[in-house]
Design a protein around this motif. Structure first.
Motif, short mmCIF file in Angstrom:
data_model
loop_
_atom_site.label_atom_id
_atom_site.label_comp_id
_atom_site.label_asym_id
_atom_site.label_seq_id
_atom_site.Cartn_x
_atom_site.Cartn_y
_atom_site.Cartn_z
N GLN A 105 -10.98 -0.83 1.54
CA GLN A 105 -10.02 -1.80 1.03
C GLN A 105 -9.17 -1.09 -0.03
N VAL A 106 -7.88 -1.16 0.13
CA VAL A 106 -6.96 -0.62 -0.86
C VAL A 106 -6.31 -1.80 -1.56
N LEU A 107 -6.67 -2.00 -2.81
CA LEU A 107 -6.07 -3.06 -3.62
C LEU A 107 -4.92 -2.44 -4.38
N TYR A 108 -3.76 -3.07 -4.32
CA TYR A 108 -2.64 -2.53 -5.05
C TYR A 108 -1.97 -3.62 -5.86
N LEU A 117 0.59 2.35 8.72
CA LEU A 117 1.53 1.23 8.80
C LEU A 117 1.38 0.23 7.66
N PRO A 118 0.17 -0.28 7.35
CA PRO A 118 0.07 -1.24 6.24
C PRO A 118 0.30 -0.62 4.87
N LEU A 172 -3.37 1.60 -7.61
CA LEU A 172 -4.19 1.37 -6.42
C LEU A 172 -5.65 1.49 -6.80
N ILE A 173 -6.49 0.67 -6.22
CA ILE A 173 -7.94 0.79 -6.37
C ILE A 173 -8.52 0.80 -4.97
N ILE A 174 -9.40 1.78 -4.69
CA ILE A 174 -9.99 1.92 -3.37
C ILE A 174 -11.45 1.48 -3.44
N GLN A 175 -11.85 0.58 -2.55
CA GLN A 175 -13.22 0.08 -2.50
C GLN A 175 -13.76 0.24 -1.09
N LYS A 176 -15.04 0.59 -0.99
CA LYS A 176 -15.68 0.66 0.32
C LYS A 176 -15.94 -0.75 0.80
N LYS A 177 -15.66 -0.99 2.06
CA LYS A 177 -15.84 -2.33 2.62
C LYS A 177 -17.25 -2.44 3.18
N VAL A 230 -5.03 -4.22 1.52
CA VAL A 230 -4.90 -3.74 2.89
C VAL A 230 -6.18 -2.98 3.23
N THR A 231 -6.51 -2.91 4.51
CA THR A 231 -7.70 -2.20 4.96
C THR A 231 -7.27 -1.01 5.79
N VAL A 232 -7.83 0.17 5.48
CA VAL A 232 -7.48 1.40 6.18
C VAL A 232 -8.75 2.15 6.56
#
Length: 145
Positions: free
Chosen positions: A91-94, A61-62, A74-79, A112-114
């Motif tokens: 965390q998906v930074l876009y 959804l997000p 997009l950059i994906i980071q571990k939370k 957004v967090t997924v």
């Protein structure tokens, strides 16, 4: 002949030259191959086409806002949560696409967090087979225009 060229340069020649430039630019852009670029954790790159996200409804959804026409990278980071424990969310930074500038400032990035089980459906270049990559194995994804 020479004086006529000078006159056209100062009158209507500029418009004709500009139209010719736009025609040439449109031809180049319409024939240039464009590929999305995905960087994996182990410094491997995959060129191809981003198709969609797969996963739980609350994670997808997000991510609906992430479309080629609206997002460029997009950059994906571990939370990380308190006490240094890894969390099962990412965390998906876009970066919203801005055609006026080549780069976006840090203040323009959205987040957004997924869940880490979310997958990216991607079709690599020169392949007829579609692949799914866990979002946790991806470092970044650049979407072509």
């Amino acid at each position: 002949m020479f004086p006529g060229w000078i006159k056209s340069a100062f009158r209507g020649g500029k418009k004709e030259m500009q139209e010719s430039f736009h025609e040439h630019l449109n031809f180049i852009l319409s024939t240039a191959p464009t590929w999305d670029r995905m960087e994996l954790e182990d410094n491997k790159y995959v060129l191809g086409e981003f198709l969609e996200f797969k996963g739980k409804q609350e994670d997808i959804l997000p991510l609906r806002i992430i479309k080629r026409s609206k997002v460029s990278r997009l950059i994906i980071q571990k939370k990380i949560i308190m006490f240094g424990l890894a969390h099962s969310k990412l965390q998906v930074l876009y970066c919203p696409r801005d055609y006026r500038s080549a780069r976006a400032s840090a203040s323009e990035w959205e987040e957004v967090t997924v869940g880490s089980s979310t997958e990216v459906v991607f079709q690599p270049q020169n392949s007829t087979k579609v692949h799914k990559f866990k979002i946790s194995s991806i470092t970044s994804l650049s979407l072509s225009a």
